[in-house]
Design a protein around this motif. Structure first.
Motif, PDB file in Angstrom:
ATOM      1  N   THR A 185     -20.861  -4.448  66.259  1.00 31.77           N
ATOM      2  CA  THR A 185     -22.294  -4.387  65.984  1.00 31.77           C
ATOM      3  C   THR A 185     -22.758  -5.542  65.087  1.00 31.77           C
ATOM      4  O   THR A 185     -23.946  -5.646  64.795  1.00 31.77           O
ATOM      5  CB  THR A 185     -22.656  -3.061  65.286  1.00 31.77           C
ATOM      6  N   VAL A 244     -24.836   0.003  68.388  1.00 32.96           N
ATOM      7  CA  VAL A 244     -25.012   1.015  67.340  1.00 32.96           C
ATOM      8  C   VAL A 244     -25.307   2.377  67.956  1.00 32.96           C
ATOM      9  O   VAL A 244     -24.753   3.401  67.553  1.00 32.96           O
ATOM     10  CB  VAL A 244     -26.151   0.608  66.373  1.00 32.96           C
ATOM     11  N   LYS A 302     -29.750  -2.402  61.242  1.00 34.86           N
ATOM     12  CA  LYS A 302     -29.839  -3.249  62.438  1.00 34.86           C
ATOM     13  C   LYS A 302     -31.296  -3.569  62.762  1.00 34.86           C
ATOM     14  O   LYS A 302     -31.624  -4.702  63.142  1.00 34.86           O
ATOM     15  CB  LYS A 302     -29.162  -2.562  63.612  1.00 34.86           C
TER      16      LYS A 302
END
Length: 459
Positions: free
Chosen positions: A211, A244, A258
């Motif tokens: 990620t 994610v 994120k």
């Protein structure tokens, strides 16, 4: 008795096989339909009135890209932006940015994207829930955004072995007018468009546990690309948010960080665009999209609302709505992105596009440009219908004689589908001619052109 039983058994077996074949045929036809499509690519004929009994393609010859670009700009009558940045945030549900059911996003999500939310609140950005068609996986959704055509479930298999996109599409149109293109991110773009990018750095989408590095590999080149002036289209495809979701679902503790990372990217790009424009380097449009949404557990591929709720965010177009416009239910279709970008940048709409112009994106354009865009979209859809409806000959309709000796007249549209389409097409053309003479309002003509577009799309 034994022979009779054996004969019945054979008949039942044959009947069973026939039923299975019929069932399999219905399944294949339903899930893998084959629609009539127009071959070739759109050219200068896109800017001319279609003929009711003709679907042939007129060729502009072998014009150099710069001359072709100038010709398209002259024919479209729409002054295009100079450059386009297409930022794809894989798997981002639109409701994370725009909210849902007339309500803004939760406070945590709004705080995770402060800069993007400020652009929406100040009318600098226009956001839409762009409904994606199933299957909601990356490759067919990218195809839909650049071609305006809807694929089928067969694309699920192709998603793991992507082949080059041969159908008419935006990138091909941009390439034909000499655009230089750069791609950073998901290598699916490199497989769909081999040889089109002058620079690229592709990353694999299958390491779903990554990620961090998967997005860092995109952003590490961004500052350098933004400082260059040798490209016209910059594609950024970030995969981290989708990863994610696959790891921890929508409510993962990694989701807010994120989103904040993506917000910083948007801020970096937008501030660079403003600085370049102030320095006289031309106008750049930033479009932030997602290919699909995700379920609560982070999956996608089906047709649920959570999976089909993708984002279309236009940054750099003026929004004349209220400051709360971003929280209303602005819903379009993902295929609408292709004709909208084609019309904004003055290139032909891809031939097999079924999308319609996103009206709000043209609020900052003149009335003439707005109506011209609607007209060009209607012409393209009418040509596509000619290929898909063999009965659309218009022989018994005044489709080719829009104005009679008594001047422009509107007709009441009824009858079968073919007659309704010809009638709407006639009325739209008559009203367009009248509007040029200032005899009808823009709203009435816009309404009729949209009716024609919607009729075409649902045919």
């Amino acid at each position: 008795m034994s022979s009779l039983t054996c004969a019945k058994l054979i008949l039942f077996s044959i009947a069973g096989v026939v039923i299975q074949i019929i069932g399999l045929s219905l399944f294949v036809y339903g899930f893998f339909p084959v629609k009539p499509a127009l071959s070739g690519i759109s050219g200068t004929e896109s800017f001319r009135v279609p003929r009711c009994n003709s679907v042939h393609n007129e060729s502009e010859g072998d014009l150099p890209p710069d001359q072709l670009k100038a010709l398209y700009e002259e024919l479209s009558g729409i002054h295009p932006f100079d450059r386009l940045i297409l930022m794809v945030i894989d798997g981002l549900p639109a409701e994370f940015v725009l909210g849902k059911d007339h309500q803004p996003p939760p406070k945590a999500l709004m705080e995770a994207m402060p800069y993007t939310q400020s652009l929406l609140a100040n009318g600098v950005a226009i956001g839409y829930h762009a409904k994606a068609a199933p299957p909601t996986v990356t490759m067919p959704r990218l195809k839909a955004m650049v071609s305006g055509a809807i694929g089928g479930f067969l694309d699920v298999a192709f998603n793991f072995n992507t082949q080059a996109l041969l159908d008419d599409n935006l990138l091909g149109q941009f390439f034909s007018v000499g655009w230089k293109m750069v791609m950073l991110g998901d290598e699916t773009w490199l497989k769909l468009f081999p040889g089109l990018f002058m620079r690229h750095d592709g990353v694999s989408s299958f390491f779903v546990k990554d990620t961090v590095q998967v997005d860092h590999n995109v952003s590490r080149h961004l500052g350098d690309e933004l400082s260059r002036d040798d490209w016209h289209l910059l594609i950024l495809h970030y995969l981290g948010l989708d990863h994610v979701g696959h790891i921890g679902g929508r409510n993962s503790i990694l989701m807010a960080p994120k989103l904040l990372e993506m917000d910083e990217v948007v801020k970096m790009i937008h501030t660079s665009i403003i600085a370049n424009q102030d320095n006289g380097q031309g106008r750049t449009l930033l479009v932030v999209v997602s290919d699909h949404g995700m379920t609560d557990n982070g999956n996608h591929g089906g047709s649920s609302y959570d999976e089909t709720d993708s984002l279309a965010l236009f940054i750099g177009l003026k929004n004349h709505g209220s400051e709360h416009a971003s929280y209303t239910v602005n819903t379009v279709y993902q295929v609408d992105i292709a004709p909208t970008l084609a019309l904004i940048f003055g290139v032909p709409i891809p031939k097999n596009n079924v999308g319609v112009l996103i009206l709000g994106t043209f609020d900052s354009f003149t009335d003439e440009q707005h109506l011209k865009a609607l007209e060009l979209n209607s012409w393209q859809l009418f040509r596509l219908l000619q290929a898909q409806l063999p009965g659309l000959s218009c022989e018994n309709s005044p489709c080719e004689s829009f104005i009679d000796d008594q001047g422009p007249r509107k007709s009441k549209c009824n009858g079968n589908l073919e007659n309704m389409i010809c009638c709407l097409y006639l009325n739209a053309t008559v009203l367009h001619s009248s509007w040029k003479s200032k005899n009808v309002s823009r709203n009435l003509l816009t309404y009729l052109l949209l009716e024609l577009q919607q009729c075409c799309c649902h045919a």
